[in-house]
Design a protein around this motif. Structure first.
Motif, PDB file in Angstrom:
ATOM      1  N   TYR A 183      -1.670   5.111  -0.034  1.00 46.37           N
ATOM      2  CA  TYR A 183      -1.559   4.726  -1.441  1.00 46.37           C
ATOM      3  C   TYR A 183      -2.789   3.914  -1.884  1.00 46.37           C
ATOM      4  N   THR A 184      -3.200   2.961  -1.074  1.00 45.78           N
ATOM      5  CA  THR A 184      -4.347   2.117  -1.398  1.00 45.78           C
ATOM      6  C   THR A 184      -5.614   2.957  -1.560  1.00 45.78           C
ATOM      7  N   ASN A 185      -5.806   3.924  -0.678  1.00 49.18           N
ATOM      8  CA  ASN A 185      -6.980   4.807  -0.788  1.00 49.18           C
ATOM      9  C   ASN A 185      -6.935   5.629  -2.071  1.00 49.18           C
ATOM     10  N   ILE A 186      -5.771   6.156  -2.410  1.00 48.22           N
ATOM     11  CA  ILE A 186      -5.618   6.927  -3.644  1.00 48.22           C
ATOM     12  C   ILE A 186      -5.915   6.026  -4.837  1.00 48.22           C
ATOM     13  N   PHE A 187      -5.352   4.825  -4.836  1.00 48.59           N
ATOM     14  CA  PHE A 187      -5.537   3.892  -5.952  1.00 48.59           C
ATOM     15  C   PHE A 187      -7.009   3.523  -6.120  1.00 48.59           C
ATOM     16  N   LYS A 188      -7.695   3.245  -5.010  1.00 48.49           N
ATOM     17  CA  LYS A 188      -9.122   2.887  -5.075  1.00 48.49           C
ATOM     18  C   LYS A 188      -9.956   4.042  -5.616  1.00 48.49           C
ATOM     19  N   GLU A 189      -9.664   5.256  -5.180  1.00 51.29           N
ATOM     20  CA  GLU A 189     -10.391   6.426  -5.681  1.00 51.29           C
ATOM     21  C   GLU A 189     -10.127   6.635  -7.167  1.00 51.29           C
ATOM     22  N   GLU A 190      -8.883   6.406  -7.582  1.00 48.68           N
ATOM     23  CA  GLU A 190      -8.531   6.526  -9.001  1.00 48.68           C
ATOM     24  C   GLU A 190      -9.320   5.508  -9.825  1.00 48.68           C
ATOM     25  N   GLN A 191      -9.418   4.278  -9.320  1.00 49.88           N
ATOM     26  CA  GLN A 191     -10.164   3.230 -10.026  1.00 49.88           C
ATOM     27  C   GLN A 191     -11.646   3.590 -10.121  1.00 49.88           C
ATOM     28  N   LYS A 192     -12.221   4.115  -9.036  1.00 53.32           N
ATOM     29  CA  LYS A 192     -13.633   4.525  -9.056  1.00 53.32           C
ATOM     30  C   LYS A 192     -13.856   5.609 -10.102  1.00 53.32           C
ATOM     31  N   LEU A 193     -12.968   6.584 -10.146  1.00 52.35           N
ATOM     32  CA  LEU A 193     -13.084   7.667 -11.114  1.00 52.35           C
ATOM     33  C   LEU A 193     -12.962   7.139 -12.537  1.00 52.35           C
ATOM     34  N   ARG A 194     -11.993   6.261 -12.758  1.00 54.06           N
ATOM     35  CA  ARG A 194     -11.804   5.684 -14.094  1.00 54.06           C
ATOM     36  C   ARG A 194     -13.044   4.910 -14.527  1.00 54.06           C
ATOM     37  N   ASN A 195     -13.603   4.093 -13.646  1.00 60.17           N
ATOM     38  CA  ASN A 195     -14.814   3.326 -13.970  1.00 60.17           C
ATOM     39  C   ASN A 195     -15.994   4.252 -14.250  1.00 60.17           C
ATOM     40  N   SER A 196     -16.118   5.302 -13.469  1.00 64.16           N
ATOM     41  CA  SER A 196     -17.195   6.256 -13.665  1.00 64.16           C
ATOM     42  C   SER A 196     -17.062   6.948 -15.021  1.00 64.16           C
ATOM     43  N   LEU A 197     -15.856   7.333 -15.384  1.00 64.35           N
ATOM     44  CA  LEU A 197     -15.630   7.994 -16.674  1.00 64.35           C
ATOM     45  C   LEU A 197     -15.893   7.044 -17.839  1.00 64.35           C
ATOM     46  N   GLN A 198     -15.516   5.778 -17.672  1.00 66.26           N
ATOM     47  CA  GLN A 198     -15.766   4.796 -18.733  1.00 66.26           C
ATOM     48  C   GLN A 198     -17.263   4.597 -18.934  1.00 66.26           C
TER      49      GLN A 198
END
Length: 119
Positions: free
Chosen positions: A96-111
């Motif tokens: 879960y933590t790995n998925i969450f971290k990857e999601e955050q990286k993607l969100r930051n990249s898109l922003q």
């Protein structure tokens, strides 16, 4: 007695929000709701679950992995590949933590890219 009633109420509200919002809505898309209702349920889920709260998007990804890879090594919470319940819970948390971290990286990249697109 009031404390017992409080804990039972929190327990059942946590179960309700886990089932209704995270499982049925986020993971399975069983129904639709408006953005405002989604925010309301997000907040109440956060309050009810406290420290065990999980991001609905990351939970949905992990739960879909569970359905796609049931009882294989890719299943995020299969007891077949853990020595005991505690190692299974730790393995699930790490996934879960790995998925969450990857999601955050993607969100930051898109922003960042959307901010640059407006320049």
């Amino acid at each position: 007695m009031a404390m017992l009633i409080f804990f039972i109420a929190i327990w059942y509200s946590s179960l309700f929000f886990q089932t209704f919002f995270q499982h049925r809505y986020a993971a399975h898309g069983a129904f639709k709701m408006s953005k405002s209702w989604e925010r309301v349920f997000y907040i109440f889920t956060y309050i009810a679950q406290g420290s065990s709260y999980m991001s609905p998007r990351a939970y949905a990804i992990m739960h879909r992995m569970h359905h796609a890879y049931t009882d294989t090594e890719k299943d995020p919470h299969s007891p077949k590949f853990s020595k005991n319940v505690f190692s299974m819970m730790l393995r699930t948390r790490n996934i879960y933590t790995n998925i969450f971290k990857e999601e955050q990286k993607l969100r930051n990249s898109l922003q960042k890219s959307s901010r640059l697109a407006g320049i």
